[in-house]
Design a protein around this motif. Structure first.
Motif, PDB file in Angstrom:
ATOM      1  N   VAL A 120     -10.133   1.289   6.222  1.00 38.89           N
ATOM      2  CA  VAL A 120      -9.858   2.460   5.379  1.00 38.89           C
ATOM      3  C   VAL A 120      -8.596   2.238   4.555  1.00 38.89           C
ATOM      4  O   VAL A 120      -8.525   2.601   3.367  1.00 38.89           O
ATOM      5  CB  VAL A 120      -9.728   3.722   6.250  1.00 38.89           C
ATOM      6  N   VAL A 121      -7.584   1.605   5.168  1.00 38.03           N
ATOM      7  CA  VAL A 121      -6.351   1.314   4.438  1.00 38.03           C
ATOM      8  C   VAL A 121      -6.631   0.391   3.248  1.00 38.03           C
ATOM      9  O   VAL A 121      -6.149   0.611   2.123  1.00 38.03           O
ATOM     10  CB  VAL A 121      -5.317   0.661   5.378  1.00 38.03           C
TER      11      VAL A 121
ATOM     12  N   LEU B 116       1.008   3.894  -2.926  1.00 38.34           N
ATOM     13  CA  LEU B 116       0.547   5.226  -2.541  1.00 38.34           C
ATOM     14  C   LEU B 116       1.574   6.289  -2.931  1.00 38.34           C
ATOM     15  O   LEU B 116       1.235   7.318  -3.529  1.00 38.34           O
ATOM     16  CB  LEU B 116       0.291   5.274  -1.030  1.00 38.34           C
TER      17      LEU B 116
ATOM     18  N   PHE C 270       0.814   7.337   4.762  1.00 41.37           N
ATOM     19  CA  PHE C 270       0.093   6.167   5.281  1.00 41.37           C
ATOM     20  C   PHE C 270      -0.066   6.255   6.801  1.00 41.37           C
ATOM     21  O   PHE C 270      -1.184   6.174   7.328  1.00 41.37           O
ATOM     22  CB  PHE C 270       0.866   4.904   4.894  1.00 41.37           C
TER      23      PHE C 270
ATOM     24  N   LEU D 214      -8.750   1.724  -4.229  1.00 41.55           N
ATOM     25  CA  LEU D 214      -8.970   2.931  -5.034  1.00 41.55           C
ATOM     26  C   LEU D 214      -7.711   3.333  -5.787  1.00 41.55           C
ATOM     27  O   LEU D 214      -7.771   3.812  -6.928  1.00 41.55           O
ATOM     28  CB  LEU D 214      -9.444   4.075  -4.123  1.00 41.55           C
ATOM     29  N   LEU D 215      -6.547   3.150  -5.131  1.00 42.77           N
ATOM     30  CA  LEU D 215      -5.286   3.488  -5.787  1.00 42.77           C
ATOM     31  C   LEU D 215      -5.065   2.647  -7.034  1.00 42.77           C
ATOM     32  O   LEU D 215      -4.708   3.153  -8.100  1.00 42.77           O
ATOM     33  CB  LEU D 215      -4.129   3.265  -4.813  1.00 42.77           C
TER      34      LEU D 215
ATOM     35  N   THR E 280       0.839  -1.203   0.000  1.00 48.90           N
ATOM     36  CA  THR E 280       0.000   0.000   0.000  1.00 48.90           C
ATOM     37  C   THR E 280       0.867   1.243   0.000  1.00 48.90           C
ATOM     38  O   THR E 280       0.609   2.214  -0.734  1.00 48.90           O
ATOM     39  CB  THR E 280      -0.919   0.007   1.236  1.00 48.90           C
TER      40      THR E 280
ATOM     41  N   VAL F 166      -9.477  -0.079   1.633  1.00 46.05           N
ATOM     42  CA  VAL F 166     -10.249   0.624   0.600  1.00 46.05           C
ATOM     43  C   VAL F 166      -9.345   1.579  -0.168  1.00 46.05           C
ATOM     44  O   VAL F 166      -9.463   1.734  -1.397  1.00 46.05           O
ATOM     45  CB  VAL F 166     -11.427   1.378   1.260  1.00 46.05           C
ATOM     46  N   THR F 167      -8.414   2.219   0.553  1.00 47.10           N
ATOM     47  CA  THR F 167      -7.494   3.143  -0.106  1.00 47.10           C
ATOM     48  C   THR F 167      -6.654   2.423  -1.155  1.00 47.10           C
ATOM     49  O   THR F 167      -6.442   2.926  -2.266  1.00 47.10           O
ATOM     50  CB  THR F 167      -6.560   3.792   0.940  1.00 47.10           C
ATOM     51  N   LEU F 168      -6.163   1.223  -0.817  1.00 44.71           N
ATOM     52  CA  LEU F 168      -5.358   0.464  -1.773  1.00 44.71           C
ATOM     53  C   LEU F 168      -6.193   0.101  -2.996  1.00 44.71           C
ATOM     54  O   LEU F 168      -5.718   0.212  -4.142  1.00 44.71           O
ATOM     55  CB  LEU F 168      -4.809  -0.803  -1.116  1.00 44.71           C
TER      56      LEU F 168
ATOM     57  N   SER G  70      -1.983   9.477   8.085  1.00 45.68           N
ATOM     58  CA  SER G  70      -3.420   9.368   7.829  1.00 45.68           C
ATOM     59  C   SER G  70      -4.076   8.383   8.785  1.00 45.68           C
ATOM     60  O   SER G  70      -5.164   8.643   9.327  1.00 45.68           O
ATOM     61  CB  SER G  70      -3.670   8.928   6.381  1.00 45.68           C
ATOM     62  N   LEU G  71      -3.403   7.255   8.998  1.00 48.68           N
ATOM     63  CA  LEU G  71      -3.970   6.238   9.889  1.00 48.68           C
ATOM     64  C   LEU G  71      -4.082   6.761  11.321  1.00 48.68           C
ATOM     65  O   LEU G  71      -5.114   6.575  11.983  1.00 48.68           O
ATOM     66  CB  LEU G  71      -3.094   4.982   9.849  1.00 48.68           C
TER      67      LEU G  71
END
Length: 328
Positions: A300-301, A252, A268, A307-308, A248, A303-305, A271-272
């Motif tokens: 959230v992590v 990112l 990362f 989306l990336l 991630t 989902v972020t991956l 944000s976390l």
């Protein structure tokens, strides 16, 4: 008052030892994937080997420099053993093999047959292997405050670990920067783009892939040392989720870039920490308990991956024309 404490904690994540360790691990993975196109899903295995090599050697009475060399040697040998039968595999098969190899290391480390050596599932306590590192510190014992940030000078989670960790990150970035501009680095990029074309030029693709696997694994082992200096060597904390987080961070920040892994690690962890801290203050206990907030942060992590990979596979600093999520 509560919000000022949150902001200090969040800002502290920018230069925390954990952030430095993950940045280093992502730099090693960047050598594998960003430069060479190797789909390594077992970077946590290299980190765990480095942590075990350093900790066990130190407990056995070896000096600091020798323990670091043992950790590096463990990663290099593992990379050779892993690479000899697997580097000719297609990318997806290589991913399966590497994640299985990392799991084998974790399971061997937590085996009760090795309790005297690795501590089995309980791991190795930090106090049993940190002495040589703390003794190398030029600072006197105590605490030091710089602005709102106050940490001990030599103990766990100290300024000393931060200085060393980020100095190693800077050296790793310099190494990658030099390699990218060298003929060796250009061959690796050529392998990533089209290894058949590189092979037609007379280059030994297998040898270059092996060199890349060893170098990235060694950087991962050093990351493992930095990761366990503020804590204990716990095999279950360095399993598949750790590799997932390193991926991630790399995606990112941007694969195939020099500073992408560092930026990705900072973004990362900041944000976390921000998500968890704000939710602990702003979300009532009746809506979501503390342990649920922890789990939500990791959701959230994930989902972020996703989306990336879908919308910006090149990451923050990456170039989409140079690299996309497309491995052989």
């Amino acid at each position: 008052m509560e919000w000022s404490r949150i902001l200090v904690n969040v800002a502290g994540e920018i230069f925390a030892p954990t952030t430095a360790a993950y940045a280093l691990a992502a730099i090693g993975l960047n050598v594998h994937f960003g430069l060479t196109g190797l789909l390594n899903m077992g970077q946590a295995g290299f980190m765990l080997l480095g942590a075990y090599g350093f900790a066990i050697s130190t407990i056995a009475g070896w000096p600091l420099w020798a323990a670091v060399l043992v950790a590096i040697a463990c990663a290099a040998v593992f990379a050779l053993l892993l690479g000899i039968p697997t580097l000719k595999l297609r990318g997806d098969y290589l991913a399966i093999v590497t994640i299985a190899a990392a799991e084998i290391i974790r399971l061997v480390g937590r085996s009760t047959a090795l309790t005297d050596l690795t501590g089995a599932s309980s791991g190795l306590r930090g106090n049993s292997y940190k002495d040589t590192f703390q003794d190398a510190s030029p600072f006197p014992d105590g605490t030091l405050a710089l602005g709102p940030f106050e940490y001990s000078t030599n103990a766990s989670n100290s300024w000393w670990i931060r200085i060393v960790g980020w100095a190693v990150v800077a050296l790793a970035c310099l190494l990658v920067w030099l390699l990218v501009r060298s003929p060796w680095g250009r061959v690796l990029k050529g392998i990533r783009e089209d290894e058949d074309a590189v092979r037609s030029l007379g280059k030994n693709v297998y040898s270059y892939k092996m060199q890349s696997l060893v170098l990235g694994g060694v950087i991962g082992a050093v990351a493992g040392i930095v990761y366990v200096l503020p804590r204990a060597v716990q095999p279950d904390s360095m399993g598949r989720p750790m590799t997932f987080f390193v991926w991630t961070i790399l995606l990112l920040g941007g694969a195939a870039t020099v500073f992408g892994p560092v930026l990705g690690s900072i973004v990362f962890w900041v944000s976390l920490m921000l998500i968890k801290s704000v939710m602990r203050v702003g979300v009532p206990e009746s809506v979501m308990r503390t342990e649920q907030i922890e789990q939500f942060g990791w959701i959230v992590v994930g989902v972020t991956l996703m989306l990336l990979v879908i919308f910006r596979p090149q990451g923050i600093l990456g170039d989409k024309k140079e690299l996309a999520i497309d491995v052989r």
